[in-house]
Design a protein around this motif. Structure first.
Motif, short mmCIF file in Angstrom:
data_model
loop_
_atom_site.label_atom_id
_atom_site.label_comp_id
_atom_site.label_asym_id
_atom_site.label_seq_id
_atom_site.Cartn_x
_atom_site.Cartn_y
_atom_site.Cartn_z
N VAL A 54 0.86 -1.20 0.00
CA VAL A 54 0.00 0.00 0.00
C VAL A 54 0.89 1.24 0.00
CG1 VAL A 54 -1.66 1.35 1.36
CG2 VAL A 54 -2.00 -1.12 1.06
N ASP A 55 1.92 1.24 0.84
CA ASP A 55 2.86 2.37 0.87
C ASP A 55 3.55 2.55 -0.48
OD1 ASP A 55 2.28 2.83 3.56
OD2 ASP A 55 4.09 1.81 4.29
N SER A 56 3.91 1.44 -1.11
CA SER A 56 4.57 1.49 -2.41
C SER A 56 3.66 2.09 -3.47
CB SER A 56 5.02 0.08 -2.81
OG SER A 56 5.55 0.08 -4.09
N ILE A 57 2.40 1.67 -3.47
CA ILE A 57 1.43 2.22 -4.44
C ILE A 57 1.21 3.71 -4.17
CG2 ILE A 57 -0.96 2.12 -5.24
CD1 ILE A 57 -0.82 -0.95 -4.47
N ALA A 58 1.03 4.06 -2.90
CA ALA A 58 0.81 5.47 -2.53
C ALA A 58 2.01 6.34 -2.91
CB ALA A 58 0.51 5.58 -1.04
N ALA A 59 3.21 5.78 -2.82
CA ALA A 59 4.42 6.54 -3.13
C ALA A 59 4.51 6.90 -4.61
CB ALA A 59 5.65 5.75 -2.70
#
Length: 158
Positions: free
Chosen positions: A36-41
């Motif tokens: 999720v953090d990777s997608i948001a980044a």
């Protein structure tokens, strides 16, 4: 020659067994949040106005006594956010990493959904919408199941 075949099979099996995978509630949530953090980044810098995370647990559907956790991150984005360019770049990025990516428009052209299936077969559903009156990017996923509670494994509470 048969010894090398056996060693090859053992190596393949050991690479596919992940003893380091988390089995606690916090561990499976963290496993989902990494992606999720990777997608948001991938959102352009300065795009996100506010962020909120939520999670809710439920019984594991396999009846094992474990728990799966639905995780959601909602990010309000600014009015200048180019949803089409972002969805296209996210799709290309994750396809390039070997993920399965499906994109579609929802009720109308302004509501876009992405389905990303990652390397651990976790599925991430990304929705870009302004249904609430403000543009939002919502990332949802459900964790894999936790290890059943000790009392459930031993049958104490049955």
């Amino acid at each position: 020659m048969s010894v090398s075949v056996i060693l090859f099979v053992v190596v393949i099996i050991s690479l596919n067994l992940r003893t380091d995978r988390p089995t606690t509630r916090a561990g499976v949530i963290e496993e989902v949040l990494v992606d999720v953090d990777s997608i948001a980044a991938t959102l352009p810098a300065g795009t996100v106005v506010s962020t909120s995370d939520a999670s809710a647990g439920s019984d594991c559907p396999d009846g094992s006594g474990g728990e799966e956790v639905a995780v959601s991150r909602t990010m309000t984005v600014g009015p200048d956010f180019d949803r089409y360019a972002w969805v296209d770049s996210v799709a290309r990025h994750y396809e390039g990493m070997g993920w399965s990516v499906t994109a579609k428009t929802l009720d109308n052209r302004d509501h876009i959904a992405l389905k990303l299936v990652g390397q651990h077969l976790l599925t991430y559903r990304v929705t870009v919408t302004d249904e609430t009156g403000v543009p939002q990017v919502i990332i949802r996923s459900t964790s894999r199941c936790t290890e059943p509670a000790t009392s459930m494994r031993t049958g104490e509470n049955r």
